[in-house]
Design an enzyme around this catalytic site. Structure first.
Site, PDB file in Angstrom:
ATOM      1  N   GLU A   1      -3.661  -3.127  -5.240  1.00  0.00           N
ATOM      2  CA  GLU A   1      -4.648  -2.112  -5.592  1.00  0.00           C
ATOM      3  C   GLU A   1      -4.004  -0.751  -5.771  1.00  0.00           C
ATOM      4  OE1 GLU A   1      -6.855  -0.398  -1.829  1.00  0.00           O
ATOM      5  OE2 GLU A   1      -6.674  -2.561  -1.649  1.00  0.00           O
TER       6      GLU A   1
ATOM      7  N   GLY B   1       0.851  -1.173   0.000  1.00  0.00           N
ATOM      8  CA  GLY B   1       0.000   0.000   0.000  1.00  0.00           C
ATOM      9  C   GLY B   1       0.887   1.223   0.000  1.00  0.00           C
ATOM     10  N   ILE B   2       0.446   2.257   0.676  1.00  0.00           N
ATOM     11  CA  ILE B   2       1.254   3.462   0.778  1.00  0.00           C
ATOM     12  C   ILE B   2       1.437   3.817   2.246  1.00  0.00           C
ATOM     13  CG2 ILE B   2       0.548   4.354  -1.460  1.00  0.00           C
ATOM     14  CD1 ILE B   2      -1.407   6.216   0.009  1.00  0.00           C
ATOM     15  N   GLY B   3       2.499   4.546   2.545  1.00  0.00           N
ATOM     16  CA  GLY B   3       2.745   4.975   3.914  1.00  0.00           C
ATOM     17  C   GLY B   3       4.002   4.373   4.498  1.00  0.00           C
TER      18      GLY B   3
END
Length: 471
Positions: free
Chosen positions: A237, A214-216
């Site tokens: 995703e 994901g992001i972060g």
């Protein structure tokens, strides 16, 4: 007509394009790095010309002007993913929120929300007259297949991506040329806690695995630990800048995938110019709608699928809360359940829920006896496999309720373990750990007293005293 003549015939200003929107219309717009801010600004500036228009969108990285008081009666906002700019409005009831698993969003928009107008952002057309949806194919591209009116902001900063990411100029109603840099999701420095979490997650990843990230901070920390892996795949995703180095070095090469072999498959990309430059005209990356990317049955077609997602809270049964804080909507379900289930269905697959052990600067534990009242369960306990904090890994699948609770207590922050052990006793009418097992933790627990704020220190002393008294 040639494609150029078609394009020129549909080229208008933003003010002209939005005249196609009628009172009472439902309008769906692109999200995040693909949000058509140029056209949205025109709508906001002319809000008095509209009545009872509903704007539907997912995550916004900018403002949510539709929630302003003056918009009442003109625009309402139906949000599919809460963010900082609209959480308060959702809690106050001035912004609507629709919940759904991410892979179902295209169907929800088409068959339940039923918009008449789609507003998207695309790249300039290529020599054949095809524009690209660039960083955000997700649900966005699909809306242009059935909406009566399709308005596209043409932006030279939107990278051209491959896969199911292109559409011919004949399929749009209007084009509005507005060039502006995409919103950037820049990397932040990875904290020591995030790096520890990333190391634990990386220990669960083997050569040849296919990843969903994901992001972060935590996904970036995981990426930072994968440099010595080989033949990793990527089916996700969304991703951020953290994957670029692994892709460029060939650590992620997608050679072991069972479907889309040799290709990175994404639904969206939220990053900086670094990520956008990598995606631009890169045939090794395919962007696909989210009902394909996030469909658990599609995810499961790749063996050894590993999903990594974050959360806000986990109780001692293993129930995961990721999108609400009590009665307040914090984000959305997103693709967490999609990928947890897809990874579980995958041959050799694993799902990981990763989080810091505490929140609010260490004042509260994320591992709790009971979910906060009003919170919604995001991922049911039956779906959860691994839970990771900076203190280690708890493997839950196939374990009894008592075993689950003990495993989670062991990866909680030491200053909250006495309280969790007391709650374990209440729930199961027995001690969580033997005297010998408890002794191995006492030094760690006692040390945490010195770093605990005053208002927690006395409670920790009392919990520890009660725990030792019964043992």
């Amino acid at each position: 007509m040639s494609w150029k003549e078609i394009y020129e015939s549909k080229l208008v200003t933003a003010e002209e394009a939005i005249k196609a929107i009628n009172d009472g219309d439902k309008v769906v717009t692109g999200m995040a790095c693909g949000e058509p801010f140029g056209i949205e600004r025109a709508l906001v500036e002319n809000y008095k010309n509209y009545k009872d228009v509903q704007i539907t969108s997912m995550l916004t990285l900018g403002d949510s002007p539709w929630c302003r008081p003056e918009m009442k009666g003109h625009f309402t906002f139906n949000c599919l993913f809460a963010s900082q700019s609209n959480r308060k409005a959702i809690s106050e009831g001035t912004c609507e929120f629709t919940t759904s698993h991410f892979y179902e969003i295209p169907d929800v928009i088409k068959n339940y929300i039923c918009p008449r107008v789609s507003i998207v952002m695309v790249s300039p057309p290529d020599e054949h007259g095809y524009v690209s949806f660039g960083t955000t194919v997700d649900y966005t591209r699909g809306t242009t297949d059935y909406c009566e009116i399709v308005i596209a902001q043409v932006n030279k900063y939107m990278p051209r991506t491959f896969g199911n990411s292109i559409k011919h100029v004949r399929d749009f109603t209007y084009f509005v040329e507005i060039d502006e840099p995409l919103p950037a999701v820049n990397d932040v420095e990875i904290s020591d806690i995030e790096m520890k979490i990333g190391k634990h997650c990386a220990s669960l990843i083997n050569d040849g695995d296919c990843l969903q990230l994901g992001i972060g901070g935590i996904p970036n920390a995981v990426c930072a630990q994968l440099g010595d892996k080989k033949d990793l795949g990527l089916h996700s995703e969304l991703v951020g800048d953290g994957v670029v180095d692994l892709l460029e070095k060939g650590v992620i090469n997608n050679n072991k995938k069972q479907i889309n072999k040799g290709k990175t498959v994404l639904g969206a990309a939220f990053g900086s110019e670094k990520l956008n430059n990598y995606l631009n005209n890169n045939p090794s990356v395919e962007m696909h709608p989210i009902d394909h990317v996030n469909n658990p049955s599609e995810i499961a077609k790749n063996d050894n699928m590993v999903s990594i997602n974050s959360c806000l809270q986990v109780d001692l049964l293993g129930q995961v809360v990721s999108d609400t804080v009590g009665l307040n909507q914090f984000s959305a379900v997103g693709g967490q359940v999609d990928f947890v289930r897809g990874a579980t269905m995958s041959r050799g697959g694993r799902s990981i829920i990763a989080m810091p052990s505490t929140a609010k600067r260490g004042m509260i534990s994320r591992i709790v006896p009971l979910i906060t009242e009003g919170s919604a369960i995001t991922t049911p306990r039956n779906d959860v496999n691994f839970v990771v904090t900076e203190y280690g890994i708890a493997q839950l699948k196939g374990r009894t309720l008592k075993e689950r609770a003990k495993a989670l207590i062991l990866i909680s922050h030491p200053k909250f373990r006495p309280h969790l052990m007391l709650e374990y006793r209440k729930r199961f009418n027995e001690e969580a750990f033997t005297k010998e097992e408890l002794k191995t933790q006492l030094d760690e627990i006692k040390e945490s007293i010195n770093t605990t704020a005053d208002d927690l220190r006395s409670r920790l002393h009392e919990d520890l005293k009660n725990l030792l008294h019964h043992n």
